[in-house]
Design a protein around this motif. Structure first.
Motif, PDB file in Angstrom:
ATOM      1  N   GLU A 185     -14.847 -69.203 -40.870  1.00  0.00           N
ATOM      2  CA  GLU A 185     -15.841 -69.684 -39.908  1.00  0.00           C
ATOM      3  C   GLU A 185     -17.189 -69.020 -40.188  1.00  0.00           C
ATOM      4  O   GLU A 185     -17.235 -67.831 -40.511  1.00  0.00           O
ATOM      5  N   PRO A 186     -18.276 -69.757 -40.002  1.00  0.00           N
ATOM      6  CA  PRO A 186     -19.601 -69.134 -40.140  1.00  0.00           C
ATOM      7  C   PRO A 186     -19.847 -68.172 -38.977  1.00  0.00           C
ATOM      8  O   PRO A 186     -19.270 -68.330 -37.903  1.00  0.00           O
ATOM      9  N   ASN A 187     -20.690 -67.192 -39.219  1.00  0.00           N
ATOM     10  CA  ASN A 187     -21.091 -66.337 -38.104  1.00  0.00           C
ATOM     11  C   ASN A 187     -22.159 -67.076 -37.295  1.00  0.00           C
ATOM     12  O   ASN A 187     -22.640 -68.137 -37.712  1.00  0.00           O
ATOM     13  N   THR A 188     -22.536 -66.544 -36.168  1.00  0.00           N
ATOM     14  CA  THR A 188     -23.503 -67.218 -35.289  1.00  0.00           C
ATOM     15  C   THR A 188     -24.901 -66.625 -35.386  1.00  0.00           C
ATOM     16  O   THR A 188     -25.777 -67.010 -34.621  1.00  0.00           O
ATOM     17  N   TYR A 189     -25.118 -65.712 -36.333  1.00  0.00           N
ATOM     18  CA  TYR A 189     -26.373 -64.962 -36.330  1.00  0.00           C
ATOM     19  C   TYR A 189     -27.141 -64.990 -37.651  1.00  0.00           C
ATOM     20  O   TYR A 189     -28.178 -64.369 -37.766  1.00  0.00           O
ATOM     21  N   ASN A 190     -26.675 -65.679 -38.670  1.00  0.00           N
ATOM     22  CA  ASN A 190     -27.327 -65.640 -39.976  1.00  0.00           C
ATOM     23  C   ASN A 190     -28.642 -66.424 -39.948  1.00  0.00           C
ATOM     24  O   ASN A 190     -28.636 -67.630 -39.738  1.00  0.00           O
ATOM     25  N   PRO A 191     -29.782 -65.744 -40.191  1.00  0.00           N
ATOM     26  CA  PRO A 191     -31.064 -66.443 -40.174  1.00  0.00           C
ATOM     27  C   PRO A 191     -31.431 -67.096 -41.503  1.00  0.00           C
ATOM     28  O   PRO A 191     -32.463 -67.740 -41.614  1.00  0.00           O
ATOM     29  N   ASN A 192     -30.588 -66.946 -42.513  1.00  0.00           N
ATOM     30  CA  ASN A 192     -30.906 -67.443 -43.847  1.00  0.00           C
ATOM     31  C   ASN A 192     -30.715 -68.949 -43.942  1.00  0.00           C
ATOM     32  O   ASN A 192     -29.789 -69.508 -43.377  1.00  0.00           O
ATOM     33  N   SER A 193     -31.602 -69.581 -44.667  1.00  0.00           N
ATOM     34  CA  SER A 193     -31.441 -71.003 -44.963  1.00  0.00           C
ATOM     35  C   SER A 193     -31.808 -71.221 -46.423  1.00  0.00           C
ATOM     36  O   SER A 193     -32.530 -70.426 -47.014  1.00  0.00           O
ATOM     37  N   VAL A 194     -31.304 -72.287 -46.971  1.00  0.00           N
ATOM     38  CA  VAL A 194     -31.570 -72.616 -48.371  1.00  0.00           C
ATOM     39  C   VAL A 194     -32.164 -74.014 -48.414  1.00  0.00           C
ATOM     40  O   VAL A 194     -31.618 -74.947 -47.816  1.00  0.00           O
ATOM     41  N   ALA A 195     -33.266 -74.153 -49.131  1.00  0.00           N
ATOM     42  CA  ALA A 195     -33.917 -75.456 -49.282  1.00  0.00           C
ATOM     43  C   ALA A 195     -33.030 -76.375 -50.124  1.00  0.00           C
ATOM     44  O   ALA A 195     -32.226 -75.894 -50.945  1.00  0.00           O
TER      45      ALA A 195
ATOM     46  N   VAL B 266     -18.217 -62.789 -48.402  1.00  0.00           N
ATOM     47  CA  VAL B 266     -17.860 -61.578 -47.672  1.00  0.00           C
ATOM     48  C   VAL B 266     -17.535 -61.979 -46.241  1.00  0.00           C
ATOM     49  O   VAL B 266     -18.309 -62.703 -45.607  1.00  0.00           O
ATOM     50  N   CYS B 267     -16.382 -61.542 -45.759  1.00  0.00           N
ATOM     51  CA  CYS B 267     -15.938 -61.903 -44.410  1.00  0.00           C
ATOM     52  C   CYS B 267     -15.368 -60.708 -43.665  1.00  0.00           C
ATOM     53  O   CYS B 267     -14.947 -59.716 -44.271  1.00  0.00           O
ATOM     54  N   TYR B 268     -15.330 -60.867 -42.369  1.00  0.00           N
ATOM     55  CA  TYR B 268     -14.633 -59.962 -41.471  1.00  0.00           C
ATOM     56  C   TYR B 268     -13.375 -60.693 -41.018  1.00  0.00           C
ATOM     57  O   TYR B 268     -13.448 -61.871 -40.640  1.00  0.00           O
ATOM     58  N   TYR B 269     -12.222 -60.026 -41.067  1.00  0.00           N
ATOM     59  CA  TYR B 269     -10.986 -60.673 -40.636  1.00  0.00           C
ATOM     60  C   TYR B 269     -10.785 -60.444 -39.142  1.00  0.00           C
ATOM     61  O   TYR B 269     -10.776 -59.309 -38.668  1.00  0.00           O
ATOM     62  N   LYS B 270     -10.635 -61.537 -38.403  1.00  0.00           N
ATOM     63  CA  LYS B 270     -10.421 -61.494 -36.962  1.00  0.00           C
ATOM     64  C   LYS B 270      -8.941 -61.781 -36.716  1.00  0.00           C
ATOM     65  O   LYS B 270      -8.513 -62.938 -36.727  1.00  0.00           O
ATOM     66  N   SER B 271      -8.170 -60.731 -36.513  1.00  0.00           N
ATOM     67  CA  SER B 271      -6.707 -60.855 -36.463  1.00  0.00           C
ATOM     68  C   SER B 271      -6.201 -61.654 -35.261  1.00  0.00           C
ATOM     69  O   SER B 271      -5.203 -62.366 -35.385  1.00  0.00           O
TER      70      SER B 271
ATOM     71  N   ILE C 119     -14.534 -64.442 -40.525  1.00  0.00           N
ATOM     72  CA  ILE C 119     -15.904 -64.729 -40.104  1.00  0.00           C
ATOM     73  C   ILE C 119     -16.846 -64.326 -41.242  1.00  0.00           C
ATOM     74  O   ILE C 119     -16.837 -63.177 -41.700  1.00  0.00           O
ATOM     75  N   ILE C 120     -17.667 -65.267 -41.667  1.00  0.00           N
ATOM     76  CA  ILE C 120     -18.560 -65.032 -42.814  1.00  0.00           C
ATOM     77  C   ILE C 120     -19.630 -64.001 -42.477  1.00  0.00           C
ATOM     78  O   ILE C 120     -20.320 -64.110 -41.458  1.00  0.00           O
ATOM     79  N   VAL C 121     -19.774 -63.019 -43.348  1.00  0.00           N
ATOM     80  CA  VAL C 121     -20.850 -62.033 -43.278  1.00  0.00           C
ATOM     81  C   VAL C 121     -21.913 -62.411 -44.321  1.00  0.00           C
ATOM     82  O   VAL C 121     -23.102 -62.360 -44.061  1.00  0.00           O
ATOM     83  N   ASP C 122     -21.468 -62.814 -45.503  1.00  0.00           N
ATOM     84  CA  ASP C 122     -22.375 -63.260 -46.568  1.00  0.00           C
ATOM     85  C   ASP C 122     -21.662 -64.330 -47.385  1.00  0.00           C
ATOM     86  O   ASP C 122     -20.473 -64.205 -47.670  1.00  0.00           O
ATOM     87  N   GLY C 123     -22.390 -65.376 -47.744  1.00  0.00           N
ATOM     88  CA  GLY C 123     -21.808 -66.429 -48.572  1.00  0.00           C
ATOM     89  C   GLY C 123     -21.691 -67.758 -47.868  1.00  0.00           C
ATOM     90  O   GLY C 123     -20.963 -68.641 -48.320  1.00  0.00           O
ATOM     91  N   PHE C 124     -22.433 -67.915 -46.773  1.00  0.00           N
ATOM     92  CA  PHE C 124     -22.355 -69.164 -46.010  1.00  0.00           C
ATOM     93  C   PHE C 124     -22.613 -70.391 -46.875  1.00  0.00           C
ATOM     94  O   PHE C 124     -21.915 -71.402 -46.769  1.00  0.00           O
ATOM     95  N   HIS C 125     -23.603 -70.334 -47.755  1.00  0.00           N
ATOM     96  CA  HIS C 125     -23.949 -71.515 -48.554  1.00  0.00           C
ATOM     97  C   HIS C 125     -22.901 -71.812 -49.623  1.00  0.00           C
ATOM     98  O   HIS C 125     -22.642 -72.976 -49.932  1.00  0.00           O
ATOM     99  N   ARG C 126     -22.247 -70.789 -50.146  1.00  0.00           N
ATOM    100  CA  ARG C 126     -21.120 -71.014 -51.069  1.00  0.00           C
ATOM    101  C   ARG C 126     -19.963 -71.676 -50.316  1.00  0.00           C
ATOM    102  O   ARG C 126     -19.279 -72.550 -50.841  1.00  0.00           O
TER     103      ARG C 126
END
Length: 175
Positions: free
Chosen positions: A18-28, A49-54, A60-67
């Motif tokens: 799942e994507p996180n709710t706070y990433n301000p990054n966008s890609v054109a 990069v993710c955090y595992y929510k057991s 939950i994605i920390v980095d790599g949303f666009h991938r």
């Protein structure tokens, strides 16, 4: 942390991510297309990069949303990867995950214009066309032109076709 998370990459079904709710990054769109081309040509070379929510068995994605989005948006990538994404898991509280997301975003850097100009020059000298450079480096023709101009080498323009945007008027001398 004794060992970097990248040494423990796991294959995770995309449906559990799942994507996180706070990433301000966008890609054109051009860069997103280039990311697709990169993943299509080279595969996933970096895990997300993710955090595992057991409690929900989700990542939950920390980095790599666009991938992650590439796999969702492109059925060919999804099929090739069997719906699995490479994931490096970090175990940090939310505030530290938010900081990590921003660090990842900001640490990507930018390209040095002179070095990019030299790359375009070298590719040209290797016989690559502007169309090839555009396709494989994700540049439009104006960007390639600007980078060629920086090198100052006229040989980069030997095959260029220039239009006649104006014709000089006959000069009339009136005395």
């Amino acid at each position: 942390m004794n060992k970097s998370p990248v040494y423990n990459v796991v294959s995770v079904p995309i449906e559990k991510i799942e994507p996180n709710t706070y990433n301000p990054n966008s890609v054109a769109p051009p860069e997103f297309q280039l990311l697709y081309d990169s993943i299509k040509e080279d595969g996933y070379t970096m895990p997300i990069v993710c955090y595992y929510k057991s409690d929900t068995d989700t990542y939950i994605i920390v980095d790599g949303f666009h991938r992650y989005r590439i796999m969702l948006d492109y059925p060919d990538i999804y099929a090739r990867e069997n719906g699995q994404l490479p994931v490096a898991v970090i175990d940090k509280p939310l505030d530290q995950r938010m900081a990590s997301t921003i660090r990842h975003n900001r640490a990507r850097g930018s390209h040095n214009v002179d070095l990019m100009s030299n790359i375009v020059k070298e590719l040209h000298e290797l016989g690559r066309s502007d169309a090839w450079i555009s396709k494989h480096l994700g540049m439009d023709k104006d960007e390639i032109l600007r980078l060629k101009q920086i090198t100052g080498l006229t040989s980069l323009f030997k095959d260029a076709q220039f239009s006649s945007s104006w014709l000089p008027a006959e000069e009339e001398e009136s005395f």
